[in-house]
Enzyme design. Structure first.
Site, PDB file in Angstrom:
ATOM      1  N   LYS A 143      -9.576  -1.365   2.472  1.00  0.00           N
ATOM      2  CA  LYS A 143      -9.304  -0.704   3.750  1.00  0.00           C
ATOM      3  C   LYS A 143      -9.284  -1.706   4.901  1.00  0.00           C
ATOM      4  O   LYS A 143      -8.425  -1.624   5.796  1.00  0.00           O
ATOM      5  CB  LYS A 143     -10.355   0.379   3.990  1.00  0.00           C
ATOM      6  CG  LYS A 143     -10.254   1.526   2.990  1.00  0.00           C
ATOM      7  CD  LYS A 143     -11.441   2.468   3.064  1.00  0.00           C
ATOM      8  CE  LYS A 143     -11.305   3.595   2.040  1.00  0.00           C
ATOM      9  NZ  LYS A 143     -12.480   4.486   2.022  1.00  0.00           N
ATOM     10  N   LYS A 191      -4.426   3.571  -1.223  1.00  0.00           N
ATOM     11  CA  LYS A 191      -4.519   2.294  -0.502  1.00  0.00           C
ATOM     12  C   LYS A 191      -4.010   1.115  -1.320  1.00  0.00           C
ATOM     13  O   LYS A 191      -3.717   0.048  -0.767  1.00  0.00           O
ATOM     14  CB  LYS A 191      -5.956   2.045  -0.025  1.00  0.00           C
ATOM     15  CG  LYS A 191      -6.935   1.665  -1.114  1.00  0.00           C
ATOM     16  CD  LYS A 191      -8.352   1.553  -0.619  1.00  0.00           C
ATOM     17  CE  LYS A 191      -8.999   2.878  -0.413  1.00  0.00           C
ATOM     18  NZ  LYS A 191      -9.186   3.669  -1.635  1.00  0.00           N
ATOM     19  N   THR A 236      -1.558   9.295  -6.354  1.00  0.00           N
ATOM     20  CA  THR A 236      -2.052   8.851  -7.650  1.00  0.00           C
ATOM     21  C   THR A 236      -3.278   7.962  -7.455  1.00  0.00           C
ATOM     22  O   THR A 236      -3.576   7.522  -6.352  1.00  0.00           O
ATOM     23  CB  THR A 236      -0.959   8.090  -8.415  1.00  0.00           C
ATOM     24  OG1 THR A 236      -0.523   6.976  -7.618  1.00  0.00           O
ATOM     25  CG2 THR A 236       0.222   8.987  -8.731  1.00  0.00           C
TER      26      THR A 236
END
Length: 340
Positions: free
Chosen positions: A225, A125, A96
């Site tokens: 990230k 993430k 999603t």
């Protein structure tokens, strides 16, 4: 053993995973012992379809290609937990959209699945960034596996390299180009003399940048990230809000030209190292010497240079985005989880 697979999120990445699974079913069984049936697909826009005996992937993919919908299938209703139970899912792929503030809706999907002992892979993430420890602890306590190879460099196997390929090495520093959209923009400004506005317009027209590009150009995506990498490499929680972050909106064609004349390329770098005994994470435009591997990375490609004690500097280059590439990251985790 046949694994019942649930898919949460049937956009570009989820659809690409279904395509790969359909195309490579025989190969996945013969080479990897991965036998599966897709028993649940749920998507906020397309609705939910369910069959514990296995959905017809050929028909689903035909519908998605022709109408981008699942309207020829009867829709299932219920809470996400109820849907998982009725589908008899043993594994889930979660794809999603990302929300770096709350991790939702993916966070609820992953919690619900793991709490039922269902193995989970995600390319989202958001949940990994905001609830890394919680989700890993939950997975362990419920006898489930939780993998997330695709959250940093899409299908390029950075996390597997850190875990397995660099086993025994101490990572001292990592610097990388972790956002393909901004690298595409900077490449156009560098190679074609575009202004920032013109480069952003082209990135948007090609689908690299969203209608609201702030997550990319202001460095939020790269910050999410590097936050995950801080936990993986140094075991430290550095929330996205605490990362020293600067995007590329201040980068001009003149700055790029001047850097080139001095032997540098301007890149949006996400970095992580130890500073006075504490991990320091940042995202910022930096001038990289033209002799360094990161300086030559063009377009939407991603790359990281990892400095280690045993191997020195190791550079990994590969796609950091793309529907098929990100679908591949989900597949790698599914295969690994069926063998763990």
């Amino acid at each position: 053993m046949i694994h019942n697979l649930a898919l949460a999120g049937c956009g570009n990445v989820g659809t690409a995973l279904l395509e790969i699974l359909n195309e490579k079913r025989a190969e996945l069984s013969e080479k990897h012992g991965f036998n599966f049936r897709v028993t649940l697909i749920t998507d906020l826009m397309k609705g939910t379809i369910l069959d514990p005996e296995g959905l017809d992937l050929e028909k689903i993919l035909k519908d998605l290609k022709e109408s981008n919908s699942l309207d020829s299938f009867p829709k299932a209703q219920g809470t996400f937990g109820e849907l998982l139970e009725r589908s008899r899912a043993t594994m889930m792929a979660e794809a999603t959209p990302t929300n770096l503030k709350t991790g939702e809706p993916g966070l609820t999907h992953i919690r619900t699945a793991l709490s039922r002992g269902i193995h989970v892979t995600t390319t989202n993430k958001g949940p990994v960034s905001v609830a890394f420890d919680e989700l890993n602890t939950l997975a362990k306590s419920c006898g489930a596996r939780f993998r997330y190879e695709g959250v940093v460099m899409s299908g390029t196997p950075l996390l597997n390299m850190l875990k397995y390929g660099l086993a025994g090495c101490s990572v001292q520093k990592i610097e990388g180009i972790l956002n393909g959209t901004t690298n595409f923009i900077l490449t156009k400004m560098n190679d074609n003399g575009y202004s920032y506005a013109d480069a952003l317009e082209e990135a948007t027209s090609l689908g690299y940048a969203e209608a609201d590009p702030s997550g990319d150009v202001e460095g939020w995506d790269a910050a999410g990230k590097i936050s995950i990498l801080a936990k993986l490499i140094f075991g430290k929680n550095i929330p996205v809000s605490e990362i020293d972050r600067q995007g590329i909106t201040c980068v001009t064609s003149e700055k790029i030209k001047e850097a080139n004349e001095n032997g540098f390329a301007v890149k949006l770098i996400a970095g992580l190292n130890m500073l006075n005994g504490m991990p320091y994470a940042y995202v910022a435009p930096k001038e990289i010497p033209l002799s360094h591997p990161l300086a030559s990375i063009k377009g939407a490609t991603n790359a990281v240079s990892i400095t280690t004690d045993n191997l020195g500097e190791v550079t990994l280059i590969g796609p950091g985005a793309g529907r098929r590439e990100t679908g591949q990251a989900l597949l790698v985790d599914l295969i690994a989880m069926c063998k763990d």
